[in-house]
Design an enzyme around this catalytic site. Structure first.
Site, PDB file in Angstrom:
ATOM      1  CG  PHE A 180      -1.972   0.988   1.283  1.00 18.72           C
ATOM      2  CD1 PHE A 180      -3.079   0.880   0.452  1.00 18.72           C
ATOM      3  CD2 PHE A 180      -1.913   2.065   2.156  1.00 18.72           C
ATOM      4  CE1 PHE A 180      -4.090   1.828   0.489  1.00 18.72           C
ATOM      5  CE2 PHE A 180      -2.907   3.012   2.204  1.00 18.72           C
ATOM      6  CZ  PHE A 180      -4.002   2.906   1.361  1.00 18.72           C
ATOM      7  CB  THR A 182       1.047   4.416   4.215  1.00 23.17           C
ATOM      8  OG1 THR A 182       0.354   3.187   4.429  1.00 23.17           O
ATOM      9  CG2 THR A 182       0.057   5.531   3.899  1.00 23.17           C
ATOM     10  CE  LYS A 183       1.049  -1.541   5.533  1.00 22.13           C
ATOM     11  NZ  LYS A 183      -0.247  -0.967   5.191  1.00 22.13           N
ATOM     12  CG  ASN A 184       8.404  -0.336   5.300  1.00 23.24           C
ATOM     13  OD1 ASN A 184       8.119   0.718   5.859  1.00 23.24           O
ATOM     14  ND2 ASN A 184       8.446  -1.489   5.942  1.00 23.24           N
TER      15      ASN A 184
END
Length: 377
Positions: A180, A182-184
């Site tokens: 997603f 916002t993930k790393n």
């Protein structure tokens, strides 16, 4: 007031854009060579454990549970400090979910609590790497072994992390990732499952593609014709298209930089917030080398709601991660009750995520720190 500052966001560069454009100019938009390239690149971060790309982190959990044979009569033991999908995907397959409490310092699944929650029906023990710090997989592996269960790592927060020098993806029987924004690292929407066992890997690959069987030596009616394919077990369409896999491969090429930059920002937060009263900073256990997904502080003295509201009013997009999963009405309606996991509930009452992402500037970070300091001082 200056612009609104998000708590997390993607980092996209021209190489990412070029990778996507290259697929759009080519012959394959889905089920093509970029899928294999992305899965191979992911395996470079899982210690060589093969990966199956899927359409989301939620799909990854669904695929993992299905491959493990979770169904009616199965029990899954997991943490309440997670997004609802960790439990919901098991329940949608007919399993019952038992929530075990978390460790007071990390909010990761407590091995002793997980051990106490297991039973003869426990099929999977699912840990969640909260904020990017791996759970104690040495202890949890023993819990799963005693229960004759599989160990699943929900690593939506932690690709790129290691535990005692072993990479996330190689610590559990199966590991799920989320990409997603916002993930790393991101594919827009997307996820993956890393699977050690060859049989489970085959089941995961089939479930993400309707359960289709095409290999001649497996077909029950091999003489139907070259077009023939069969479904031997039900699955779903969870295929991640080439256009998103190309973005993911490009993003993985910068994952080491993302980890370094997040670590720099966390170290700076730790230094500049060390003397701020009423706030507790994140802990790191020996052996953990986190890819920091969240910078999760604890606001003390019952002031979390006040701080959240005032930070948001100042244009700083702090977040709370997460309400204990069993406190959602869908679980309460099934008989789950508040107070089941007191450590998790105490953590939730104080938790606040400050902005953290690779493109966060030091001036933006100063704005976060100055605002928080002004509220709490």
């Amino acid at each position: 007031m200056t612009g609104v500052l998000a708590y997390g966001r993607q980092s996209i560069d021209e190489n990412d854009i070029a990778a996507v454009a290259g697929v759009l100019r080519g012959d394959w938009l889905t089920t093509g060579p970029e899928v294999t390239a992305f899965e191979d690149a992911l395996a470079g971060w899982t210690g060589g454990v093969p990966c199956v790309s899927v359409t989301s982190g939620t799909a990854a959990l669904h695929v993992a549970y299905a491959a493990a044979g979770v169904g009616p009569g199965s029990q899954v033991v997991t943490s309440p400090m997670t997004f609802v999908a960790t439990a919901a995907t098991a329940m949608l397959l007919g399993a019952s979910v038992v929530f075990a409490d978390v460790c007071e310092d990390t909010a990761n699944l407590d091995p002793e609590a997980a051990d106490a929650a297991t039973s003869s029906r426990t099929h999977v023990v699912t840990a969640v790497d909260y904020a990017g710090q791996p759970a104690d997989y040495d202890a949890l592996g023993k819990v799963a072994d005693r229960a004759d269960a599989l160990l699943l790592a929900d690593a939506a927060h932690s690709i790129g992390s290691t535990w005692n020098d072993v990479p996330v993806g190689a610590l559990a029987d199966m590991t799920t990732f989320s990409f997603f924004p916002t993930k790393n690292a991101t594919t827009g929407e997307g996820g993956a499952v890393a699977v050690k066992d060859a049989g489970l890997l085959d089941r995961a690959r089939r479930f993400r593609c309707h359960g289709l069987v095409r290999e001649a030596d497996r077909l029950r009616s091999p003489d139907e014709g070259g077009w023939h394919q069969e479904v031997h077990s039900l699955g779903l369409n969870y295929r991640l298209p080439d256009v998103l896999c190309a973005l993911g491969t490009s993003q993985l090429g910068r994952l080491a930089f993302f980890k370094e930059r997040r670590a720099q920002l966390v170290a700076r937060y730790n230094e500049l917030l060390a003397d701020v009263p009423g706030v507790r900073l994140p802990a790191v256990r020996p052996g953990a080398d986190p890819m920091w997904h969240l910078y999760a502080v604890r606001v003390l003295d019952g002031r979390r709601r006040e701080v959240y509201d005032r930070m948001r009013a100042a244009g700083i997009g702090v977040q709370v991660n997460y309400i204990p999963a069993y406190r959602h009405p869908v679980f309460e309606d099934l008989g789950y009750r508040r107070g089941m996991c007191p450590v998790a509930e105490s953590f939730y009452e104080e938790q606040l995520s400050l902005p953290l992402f690779p493109d966060l500037t030091e001036s933006d970070q100063d704005r976060v720190i100055d605002t928080l300091r002004a509220i709490l001082s």
